[in-house]
Design a protein around this motif. Sequence first.
Motif, mmCIF file in Angstrom:
data_model
loop_
_atom_site.group_PDB
_atom_site.id
_atom_site.type_symbol
_atom_site.label_atom_id
_atom_site.label_comp_id
_atom_site.label_asym_id
_atom_site.label_seq_id
_atom_site.Cartn_x
_atom_site.Cartn_y
_atom_site.Cartn_z
ATOM 1 N N LEU A 58 0.832 -1.212 0.000
ATOM 2 C CA LEU A 58 0.000 0.000 0.000
ATOM 3 C C LEU A 58 0.865 1.259 0.000
ATOM 4 O O LEU A 58 0.556 2.236 -0.694
ATOM 5 C CB LEU A 58 -0.931 -0.008 1.219
ATOM 6 N N ILE A 59 1.950 1.227 0.778
ATOM 7 C CA ILE A 59 2.861 2.373 0.807
ATOM 8 C C ILE A 59 3.519 2.567 -0.553
ATOM 9 O O ILE A 59 3.687 3.692 -1.028
ATOM 10 C CB ILE A 59 3.935 2.190 1.898
ATOM 11 N N SER A 60 3.891 1.465 -1.208
ATOM 12 C CA SER A 60 4.535 1.563 -2.521
ATOM 13 C C SER A 60 3.578 2.111 -3.575
ATOM 14 O O SER A 60 4.003 2.835 -4.479
ATOM 15 C CB SER A 60 5.074 0.195 -2.952
ATOM 16 N N ILE A 61 2.289 1.766 -3.459
ATOM 17 C CA ILE A 61 1.295 2.322 -4.387
ATOM 18 C C ILE A 61 1.171 3.831 -4.187
ATOM 19 O O ILE A 61 1.139 4.608 -5.148
ATOM 20 C CB ILE A 61 -0.072 1.635 -4.179
ATOM 21 N N ARG A 62 1.134 4.236 -2.921
ATOM 22 C CA ARG A 62 1.091 5.664 -2.603
ATOM 23 C C ARG A 62 2.356 6.364 -3.092
ATOM 24 O O ARG A 62 2.301 7.481 -3.638
ATOM 25 C CB ARG A 62 0.936 5.840 -1.092
ATOM 26 N N LEU A 63 3.483 5.695 -2.936
ATOM 27 C CA LEU A 63 4.757 6.258 -3.380
ATOM 28 C C LEU A 63 4.779 6.441 -4.893
ATOM 29 O O LEU A 63 5.324 7.424 -5.401
ATOM 30 C CB LEU A 63 5.899 5.350 -2.942
ATOM 31 N N GLY A 64 4.166 5.501 -5.617
ATOM 32 C CA GLY A 64 4.091 5.623 -7.065
ATOM 33 C C GLY A 64 3.325 6.858 -7.496
ATOM 34 O O GLY A 64 3.706 7.542 -8.449
ATOM 35 N N THR A 65 2.250 7.166 -6.758
ATOM 36 C CA THR A 65 1.464 8.367 -7.046
ATOM 37 C C THR A 65 2.285 9.627 -6.801
ATOM 38 O O THR A 65 2.277 10.565 -7.606
ATOM 39 C CB THR A 65 0.197 8.400 -6.173
ATOM 40 N N ILE A 66 3.008 9.650 -5.676
ATOM 41 C CA ILE A 66 3.857 10.803 -5.350
ATOM 42 C C ILE A 66 4.941 10.985 -6.391
ATOM 43 O O ILE A 66 5.220 12.098 -6.849
ATOM 44 C CB ILE A 66 4.474 10.626 -3.951
ATOM 45 N N SER A 67 5.566 9.871 -6.797
ATOM 46 C CA SER A 67 6.634 9.931 -7.787
ATOM 47 C C SER A 67 6.126 10.464 -9.127
ATOM 48 O O SER A 67 6.815 11.251 -9.789
ATOM 49 C CB SER A 67 7.234 8.534 -7.974
ATOM 50 N N SER A 68 4.930 10.077 -9.512
ATOM 51 C CA SER A 68 4.346 10.560 -10.769
ATOM 52 C C SER A 68 4.131 12.068 -10.726
ATOM 53 O O SER A 68 4.382 12.776 -11.715
ATOM 54 C CB SER A 68 3.018 9.847 -11.042
ATOM 55 N N ARG A 69 3.696 12.550 -9.583
ATOM 56 C CA ARG A 69 3.495 13.997 -9.427
ATOM 57 C C ARG A 69 4.813 14.748 -9.521
ATOM 58 O O ARG A 69 4.889 15.816 -10.148
ATOM 59 C CB ARG A 69 2.828 14.287 -8.082
ATOM 60 N N ILE A 70 5.855 14.189 -8.914
ATOM 61 C CA ILE A 70 7.168 14.849 -8.951
ATOM 62 C C ILE A 70 7.688 14.917 -10.385
ATOM 63 O O ILE A 70 8.219 15.945 -10.826
ATOM 64 C CB ILE A 70 8.175 14.078 -8.050
ATOM 65 N N ILE A 71 7.514 13.834 -11.127
ATOM 66 C CA ILE A 71 7.975 13.791 -12.524
ATOM 67 C C ILE A 71 7.224 14.822 -13.359
ATOM 68 O O ILE A 71 7.818 15.531 -14.185
ATOM 69 C CB ILE A 71 7.788 12.371 -13.109
ATOM 70 N N LYS A 72 5.919 14.959 -13.144
ATOM 71 C CA LYS A 72 5.122 15.940 -13.879
ATOM 72 C C LYS A 72 5.573 17.368 -13.574
ATOM 73 O O LYS A 72 5.676 18.219 -14.460
ATOM 74 C CB LYS A 72 3.641 15.773 -13.539
ATOM 75 N N LEU A 73 5.870 17.625 -12.288
ATOM 76 C CA LEU A 73 6.333 18.954 -11.899
ATOM 77 C C LEU A 73 7.682 19.282 -12.532
ATOM 78 O O LEU A 73 7.925 20.413 -12.964
ATOM 79 C CB LEU A 73 6.440 19.044 -10.361
ATOM 80 N N LEU A 74 8.566 18.288 -12.591
ATOM 81 C CA LEU A 74 9.886 18.509 -13.200
ATOM 82 C C LEU A 74 9.754 18.799 -14.696
ATOM 83 O O LEU A 74 10.497 19.618 -15.249
ATOM 84 C CB LEU A 74 10.763 17.286 -12.975
ATOM 85 N N LYS A 75 8.801 18.134 -15.350
ATOM 86 C CA LYS A 75 8.586 18.387 -16.768
ATOM 87 C C LYS A 75 8.039 19.777 -17.025
ATOM 88 O O LYS A 75 8.398 20.421 -18.002
ATOM 89 C CB LYS A 75 7.626 17.328 -17.340
ATOM 90 N N VAL A 76 7.180 20.244 -16.096
ATOM 91 C CA VAL A 76 6.603 21.589 -16.251
ATOM 92 C C VAL A 76 7.688 22.642 -16.108
ATOM 93 O O VAL A 76 7.728 23.635 -16.864
ATOM 94 C CB VAL A 76 5.482 21.807 -15.205
ATOM 95 N N HIS A 77 8.590 22.445 -15.111
ATOM 96 C CA HIS A 77 9.639 23.438 -14.855
ATOM 97 C C HIS A 77 10.818 23.259 -15.797
ATOM 98 O O HIS A 77 11.678 24.099 -15.859
ATOM 99 C CB HIS A 77 10.106 23.354 -13.399
#
Length: 233
Positions: A214-233
């Motif tokens: 469950l933690i790894s699934i949550r971590l995957g969501t967080i990681s996806s958000r970080i990648i999207k933010l890096l692409k925007v910046h």
Amino acid sequence: MSSNILQEISKSRFGINPVNTARMDDATKFEVKQFGIGLFNQLKTPGLIHLFLIGFLLSAGFVSLYNYIGFQLITLPYSLSQTLVGFIFIVYIVGTFSSTWMGMLADQYGESRMLQLSIIFLMLGVCITLNLNLWIKFFGIAVFTFGFFASHSIARSWVGRLAAHDKAQAASLYLFSYYLGGSIVGTTSGSFYCHFGWIGIVVMIAVLSTISLLISIRLGTISSRIIKLLKVH
């Protein structure tokens, strides 16, 4: 006056420079402060605390299984000798392969997917050990070991990628959590074995693994958000 004279004598006769304790104290305080700030920043970094928890839980289950599987195998209906039980650690070879192979797949398909898949392997393996057939039980231990080393390898490498600074400190914190889980839970899980037998260990590891998943699934969501933010910046 006398202290100054003694310092001059020691410096001139023995070549010893007097130690400035005030500067040493200031330097120590600065290092402790910097360490505390760095530690706090690591815990604030999105995703890192999730990996620390995963390391804690994975190690807890791994140490628990290998601590008490021997007690299961030397009793009826197996009655294996301690020498034969010792050979069970040959299964670690499977972990050597899985950590490398699953690590490469993580680079290709993403850490989140492969970490979740590895934890599922771990859960499947520990459940297989409930089978009374000795060879099937060994197979379950091998599957469990495969999943554990793969999970640990992926989580440890992921720490280095998520850490924005002080990567060595982040890696140390992960290993601290990892060994803490094995030390605390690996020892206290003996009460599960005493009261419920092997099934108690299996249920405990299954619960820990489910939380890790469950933690790894949550971590995957967080990681996806970080990648999207890096692409925007």
